[in-house]
Design an enzyme around this catalytic site. Structure first.
Site, PDB file in Angstrom:
ATOM      1  N   ASP A 157       0.861  -1.184   0.000  1.00 18.24           N
ATOM      2  CA  ASP A 157       0.000   0.000   0.000  1.00 18.24           C
ATOM      3  C   ASP A 157       0.896   1.232   0.000  1.00 18.24           C
ATOM      4  OD1 ASP A 157       0.807  -0.666   2.677  1.00 18.24           O
ATOM      5  OD2 ASP A 157      -0.650   0.763   3.465  1.00 18.24           O
ATOM      6  N   GLU A 164       0.032  -1.068   5.789  1.00 18.53           N
ATOM      7  CA  GLU A 164       1.096  -0.600   6.687  1.00 18.53           C
ATOM      8  C   GLU A 164       0.934   0.887   6.974  1.00 18.53           C
ATOM      9  OE1 GLU A 164       4.937   1.061   8.002  1.00 18.53           O
ATOM     10  OE2 GLU A 164       3.806   1.606   6.233  1.00 18.53           O
TER      11      GLU A 164
HETATM   12 ZN   LIG Z   1       6.753   2.016   4.306  1.00 18.97          ZN
END
Ligand SMILES: [Zn+2]
Length: 449
Positions: free
Chosen positions: A86, A154
């Site tokens: 992501d 994340e």
């Molecule tokens: Zn990162």
């Protein structure tokens, strides 16, 4: 113009294809468009067929991916290579080349791939895929199991990585080595040290946000009380800003200074080599040298959000300030809250703790896992000095400290200070040759497993 082999050209084309998929994570997950994540997950078996016939892949928590490469003679202590796919949002505004174009443009030091995620963190993720694919095609099988853990959120909650760790823990897996994004090959970390250094994160600071809230009866702004909620909140913010957390060297800070300091030239070599005497002076220097060195030696606080009344002519019934706190290794969330409370010195200001996460345990700089990593870095980047450091930002790897004592944070890329500044900002890009060296780093690491 660098000439690249057909294999290298194909690697770069796959990297570009994956950077072009806009897997953007939104803070409010209901606003995240899942379609690009579906596309990314579907693209990998097409781009890496050998890997996908040899490794098992499972989807965890929606779009996070856990791969297992079965070892030839597993001892039960596998290696985990981590990355996330992501990326933080980006619009065309301010970008010289559009953020999802993955355009290759010639720069002063060679070609660069432009795009969101080229450094954070598709650069590493695609390097890992390239390295595994090449190794599988060459007939290599690791001795112990190798897991690839690819998070899909994340940048927001890290729930994907947490779920992967839950699953591995349930299976009783205790990794001998976990490697995630983090440090890099950098220059100019310590004044007087000209050699490039490979900084490997052995821990990361804790993180929490505090909401400071003042509540009061509302009313018309034409008849305000003498001390409004907003004024009381502002006083708290000013008091807090005047009281930074105390500065202190952690053992890792000192290890970094002596490791790098041994390569300094001139009088600074003496300063770094006699820490028993120069430590107080150096601590003051770190606190003042710059924002990065200051953040290395203390818990930091930043007021990031303020709220008050909804209308210009109404008194605030609730005024709030959000303080984002990054907690030094050796301290704790509780200590940070106590410091803020005493700095503000006002019981009328309520403190609410949001998403507390303690600093990570410190992974050792001795033993097999560290030696393997340090040796691989030295072989991959000629002339670098390998040093531990404490990572300032948070990464998914902190969840793995639950199941492994050997969690390290290192992205195998040379990054200039300017490039590091493009993380989460405009014009993120990576050198093509830099990226290819990263692929070879992972190939070398895998070869030793
Ligand atoms: Zn990162």
């Amino acid at each position: 113009m660098t000439t690249r082999s057909p294999d290298e050209q194909r690697s770069i084309a796959r990297f570009q294809a994956l950077v072009r998929i806009p897997t953007v994570s939104r803070l409010d997950e209901s606003e995240t468009d899942p379609a690009p994540f579906d596309r990314f997950v579907a693209a990998l078996p097409e781009l890496y067929p050998a890997l996908h016939t040899t490794l098992d892949r499972e989807l965890v928590a929606g779009h996070s991916m856990l791969y297992r490469w079965a070892g030839s003679a597993p001892s039960g202590a596998p290696t985990v290579l981590m990355a996330h796919y992501d990326v933080v949002p980006a619009t065309d505004d301010g970008w010289i080349h559009p953020p999802f174009s993955a355009r290759i443009v010639a720069g002063d030091d060679g070609d660069l791939v432009w795009g969101r995620g080229t450094l954070d963190d598709k650069g590493a993720l695609v390097s890992i895929l390239e390295a595994v694919e090449a190794r599988v095609l060459a007939g290599f099988v690791p001795r112990d199991d190798v897991y690839l853990s690819f998070g899909h959120n994340e940048e927001t909650t890290g729930a994907g990585a947490t779920a992967i760790v839950d699953e591995l823990e349930r299976r009783g897996i205790r990794p001998a080595l976990v490697l995630d994004e983090g440090g890099a090959v950098v220059e100019g970390i310590l004044p007087g040290v000209a050699k490039p250094s490979a900084v490997i994160g052995v821990s990361e600071k804790g993180i929490t946000s505090l909401t400071l809230a003042v509540e009061q009866l509302g009313g018309h702004a034409s008849t305000p009380p003498r001390f409004t909620a907003t004024a009381r909140l502002a006083r708290a913010v000013v008091r807090l800003s005047a009281k930074p957390f105390p500065a202190r060297f952690s053992p890792t800070n000192l290890e970094m200074i002596s490791t790098l300091g041994a390569h300094a030239t001139g009088p600074l070599k003496w300063v770094f080599g006699n820490l028993w005497l120069t430590k107080p002076l150096l601590l003051r220097l770190f606190a003042r040298l710059g924002d990065e060195t200051n953040a290395m030696v203390r818990t930091t606080q930043a007021v990031t959000q303020l709220t008050g009344s909804q209308a210009a002519n109404a008194l605030a019934e609730r005024a709030t300030a959000t303080v984002n706190i990054r907690i030094a290794v050796g301290s704790s969330v509780a200590e940070a809250v106590a410091h803020v409370r005493s700095a503000i010195g006002d019981d009328g200001v309520r403190i609410e703790v949001l998403h507390p996460s303690e600093p990570s345990p410190v992974s050792p700089t001795t033993g097999a896992a560290w030696q393997l990593l340090a040796r691989t870095v030295e072989q991959s980047f000629e002339g670098v000095v390998v040093t531990p450091y404490i990572q300032l930002g948070a990464s998914d790897s902190r969840h793995f400290t639950r199941i492994s004592e050997h969690v390290y944070r290192f992205s195998p890329f040379e990054m200039t200070a300017e490039q590091r500044g493009t993380l989460h900002a405009v014009n993120e890009r990576i050198g093509v040759d830099t990226w290819l060296r990263g692929v070879r780093f992972y190939e070398r690491l895998l070869g030793a497993l």
